[in-house]
Design an enzyme around this catalytic site. Structure first.
Site, PDB file in Angstrom:
ATOM      1  NE  ARG A 125      -3.750  -2.323   0.191  1.00  0.00           N
ATOM      2  CZ  ARG A 125      -3.321  -3.480  -0.487  1.00  0.00           C
ATOM      3  NH1 ARG A 125      -2.336  -3.370  -1.247  1.00  0.00           N
ATOM      4  NH2 ARG A 125      -4.248  -4.356  -0.658  1.00  0.00           N
ATOM      5  CD  GLU A 158      -4.816   0.412   2.950  1.00  0.00           C
ATOM      6  OE1 GLU A 158      -4.789  -0.372   3.573  1.00  0.00           O
ATOM      7  OE2 GLU A 158      -5.763   0.574   1.924  1.00  0.00           O
ATOM      8  CB  SER A 196      -8.791  -1.386   4.774  1.00  0.00           C
ATOM      9  OG  SER A 196      -9.495  -2.611   4.386  1.00  0.00           O
TER      10      SER A 196
HETATM   11  C1  LIG Z   1     -15.434   1.596  -0.109  1.00  0.00           C
HETATM   12  C2  LIG Z   1     -13.920   1.433  -0.272  1.00  0.00           C
HETATM   13  C3  LIG Z   1     -13.295   0.473  -0.791  1.00  0.00           C
HETATM   14  C4  LIG Z   1     -12.002   0.293  -0.789  1.00  0.00           C
HETATM   15  N1  LIG Z   1     -11.090  -0.895  -0.999  1.00  0.00           N
HETATM   16  C5  LIG Z   1      -9.908  -0.829  -1.284  1.00  0.00           C
HETATM   17  C6  LIG Z   1      -9.151  -2.029  -1.596  1.00  0.00           C
HETATM   18  O1  LIG Z   1      -9.983  -3.189  -1.906  1.00  0.00           O
HETATM   19  N2  LIG Z   1      -7.777  -1.909  -1.881  1.00  0.00           N
HETATM   20  C7  LIG Z   1      -7.245  -0.864  -1.806  1.00  0.00           C
HETATM   21  O2  LIG Z   1      -6.038  -0.911  -1.754  1.00  0.00           O
HETATM   22  N3  LIG Z   1      -7.883   0.362  -1.315  1.00  0.00           N
HETATM   23  C8  LIG Z   1      -8.988   0.580  -1.199  1.00  0.00           C
HETATM   24  N4  LIG Z   1      -9.612   1.357  -1.048  1.00  0.00           N
HETATM   25  C9  LIG Z   1      -8.862   2.702  -0.776  1.00  0.00           C
HETATM   26  C10 LIG Z   1      -8.701   3.626  -1.917  1.00  0.00           C
HETATM   27  O3  LIG Z   1     -10.027   3.578  -2.708  1.00  0.00           O
HETATM   28  C11 LIG Z   1      -7.478   3.470  -2.586  1.00  0.00           C
HETATM   29  O4  LIG Z   1      -6.467   3.564  -1.706  1.00  0.00           O
HETATM   30  C12 LIG Z   1      -7.455   4.456  -3.930  1.00  0.00           C
HETATM   31  O5  LIG Z   1      -6.372   3.846  -4.599  1.00  0.00           O
HETATM   32  C13 LIG Z   1      -7.356   5.620  -3.506  1.00  0.00           C
HETATM   33  O6  LIG Z   1      -7.349   6.555  -4.674  1.00  0.00           O
HETATM   34  P1  LIG Z   1      -7.578   7.986  -4.756  1.00  0.00           P
HETATM   35  O7  LIG Z   1      -7.484   8.468  -6.176  1.00  0.00           O
HETATM   36  O8  LIG Z   1      -8.972   8.062  -4.143  1.00  0.00           O
HETATM   37  O9  LIG Z   1      -6.584   8.628  -3.974  1.00  0.00           O
HETATM   38  P2  LIG Z   1      -6.695   9.744  -2.784  1.00  0.00           P
HETATM   39  O10 LIG Z   1      -7.431   9.109  -1.723  1.00  0.00           O
HETATM   40  O11 LIG Z   1      -7.052  11.062  -3.402  1.00  0.00           O
HETATM   41  O12 LIG Z   1      -4.919  10.072  -2.496  1.00  0.00           O
HETATM   42  C14 LIG Z   1      -4.321   8.859  -1.748  1.00  0.00           C
HETATM   43  C15 LIG Z   1      -3.041   9.485  -1.379  1.00  0.00           C
HETATM   44  O13 LIG Z   1      -2.338   9.660  -2.837  1.00  0.00           O
HETATM   45  C16 LIG Z   1      -1.818  10.976  -3.043  1.00  0.00           C
HETATM   46  N5  LIG Z   1      -2.046  10.921  -4.441  1.00  0.00           N
HETATM   47  C17 LIG Z   1      -3.136  10.695  -5.221  1.00  0.00           C
HETATM   48  N6  LIG Z   1      -3.048  10.907  -6.509  1.00  0.00           N
HETATM   49  C18 LIG Z   1      -1.793  11.385  -6.743  1.00  0.00           C
HETATM   50  C19 LIG Z   1      -1.105  11.544  -7.722  1.00  0.00           C
HETATM   51  N7  LIG Z   1      -1.483  11.713  -9.091  1.00  0.00           N
HETATM   52  N8  LIG Z   1       0.215  11.730  -7.611  1.00  0.00           N
HETATM   53  C20 LIG Z   1       0.939  11.856  -6.304  1.00  0.00           C
HETATM   54  N9  LIG Z   1       0.334  11.661  -5.484  1.00  0.00           N
HETATM   55  C21 LIG Z   1      -1.145  11.341  -5.482  1.00  0.00           C
HETATM   56  C22 LIG Z   1      -2.586  11.980  -2.252  1.00  0.00           C
HETATM   57  O14 LIG Z   1      -1.955  12.853  -2.072  1.00  0.00           O
HETATM   58  C23 LIG Z   1      -2.693  10.828  -1.132  1.00  0.00           C
HETATM   59  O15 LIG Z   1      -1.622  11.060  -0.159  1.00  0.00           O
HETATM   60  C24 LIG Z   1     -11.049   1.748  -0.620  1.00  0.00           C
HETATM   61  C25 LIG Z   1     -11.886   2.842  -0.476  1.00  0.00           C
HETATM   62  C26 LIG Z   1     -13.264   2.887  -0.428  1.00  0.00           C
HETATM   63  C27 LIG Z   1     -14.188   4.129   0.160  1.00  0.00           C
END
Ligand SMILES: Cc1cc2nc3c(=O)[nH]c(=O)nc-3n(C[C@H](O)[C@H](O)[C@H](O)COP(=O)(O)OP(=O)(O)OC[C@H]3O[C@@H](n4cnc5c(N)ncnc54)[C@H](O)[C@@H]3O)c2cc1C
Length: 330
Positions: A207, A326, A255
């Site tokens: 992660r 996480e 999570s």
């Molecule tokens: C219902 C639900 C289920 C989920 N299931 C899973 C799962 O099964 N497995 C899993 O791993 N995660 C899961 N997640 C967590 C989440 O969806 C993932 O971690 C996802 O990949 C985050 O993407 P995001 O675009 O929303 O990132 P954000 O939440 O917007 O950002 C996360 C981090 O990445 C950084 N970031 C984002 N984009 C960039 C970029 N382009 N360049 C540099 N830094 C950046 C941000 O600054 C922050 O620190 C779940 C979440 C929810 C709500």
């Protein structure tokens, strides 16, 4: 799309084109006004972060900027550097907890305007390759691959968020993770340069990807040709499994804690510490899956922080294990 890696001379030209010569701070003008004068892209001022995060909590960001292209992103980061304004890139906020104090800077959101998917030519002998911009939704990519008969990303069905966020988080499920399907990542460095790094040169761990403060602008995926119906079926099964095992209809960030290596899963530890259903204000340990902290309607960011602390404390008291979030805190 096809990012051509520019040489330094090109880059200097890009910055000059945007009129970003070294500048003095203008007397009487705050940075928001100066930013408005120097960057013509979309910005929402005093924007509640609760709107942009799936936990639905968080105070105001001074500005939320949504660049529509790589050039707009480059010029924005150039202006922010010159104005000495703090910024943070986000995707869909599905792994973020923003405090009630909000963010006194600019949130740079890579969203739907930064979301092209391109099939790359060649490389047939190793499998189909795709280049995808960071703002593309992961679910859109999974569906697109399924429709094109491209296998490999089914595990990501149901993970909300952007491709950029998934790369940075090394998102995963069902024993697979993003690093297994990527062949390279393209970053925008702090001084405006584009850098393409092969997967083997990247530090992926559970992660987490070490980005060294750079922005992920695109990722290249190496997939396999597959049968559309079979791919669809696998995605459908993963989605059904999620519905069964995860809370539905309540805001969360998935999570909340990382699974401690070599130990029982965080959800099991939290459940065995007797915390299922435990609540502080409007934040609750889900009754369905104990590693999901959910917003039952009226939570504040502080409720989540307090609940996070309480869960860590109780799990430590009971098992001597320190759970690490996480979710990223902002
Ligand atoms: C219902 C639900 C289920 C989920 N299931 C899973 C799962 O099964 N497995 C899993 O791993 N995660 C899961 N997640 C967590 C989440 O969806 C993932 O971690 C996802 O990949 C985050 O993407 P995001 O675009 O929303 O990132 P954000 O939440 O917007 O950002 C996360 C981090 O990445 C950084 N970031 C984002 N984009 C960039 C970029 N382009 N360049 C540099 N830094 C950046 C941000 O600054 C922050 O620190 C779940 C979440 C929810 C709500």
């Amino acid at each position: 799309m096809g990012y051509r890696l520019p040489d330094r001379a090109d880059m200097v030209r890009v910055w000059e084109l945007k009129g970003q010569r070294p500048m003095k701070k203008e007397v009487g003008k705050g940075w928001p006004e100066q930013l408005r004068d120097l960057w013509s892209g979309e910005i929402e001022w005093h924007s509640p972060m609760a709107r942009w995060c799936t936990l639905r909590v968080g105070g105001l960001a001074r500005g939320v900027a949504t660049p529509a292209s790589l050039e707009e992103l480059q010029s924005l980061l150039g202006v922010l550097a010159r104005l000495d304004v703090t910024w943070r890139v986000i995707g869909r906020g599905s792994n973020l907890l923003v405090s009630e104090a909000g963010y006194d800077g600019v949130i740079v959101m890579l969203g739907r305007k930064f979301a092209a998917i391109d099939k790359l030519a060649g490389g047939k002998e190793v499998g189909p390759r795709l280049q995808v911009e960071a703002g593309c939704s992961l679910m859109k990519l999974v569906n697109w691959c399924s429709a094109q008969g491209l296998a490999g990303l089914e595990f990501a069905a149901g993970i909300p968020g952007s491709v950029g966020g998934a790369v940075v988080m090394n998102a995963g499920a069902w024993g697979k993770e993003m690093s297994e399907v990527l062949s390279s990542v393209t970053f925008l460095g702090r001084s405006g340069e584009l850098l393409k790094r092969a997967k083997d040169d990247l530090a992926f761990t559970y992660r987490h990807l070490e980005t060294e403060g750079m922005v992920v602008v695109a990722a290249e995926f190496l997939l396999q040709a597959g049968d559309r119906k079979a791919i669809d079926k696998r995605c459908g099964q993963f989605l059904r499994d999620r519905k069964e095992k995860q809370p539905r209809g309540l805001a969360s960030a998935g999570s909340f804690f990382k699974n401690p290596p070599g130990l029982p899963a965080a959800g099991k530890l939290i459940q065995d510490a007797g915390l299922k259903g435990f609540r502080i204000g409007g934040a609750q340990v889900s009754e369905v899956h104990a590693n999901f902290l959910v917003n039952i309607g009226s939570a504040t960011a502080q409720d989540f922080l307090d609940l996070m602390g309480k869960v860590q404390e109780k799990v430590f008291e009971r098992f001597g294990i320190r759970l690490e979030p996480e979710v990223h805190l902002l």
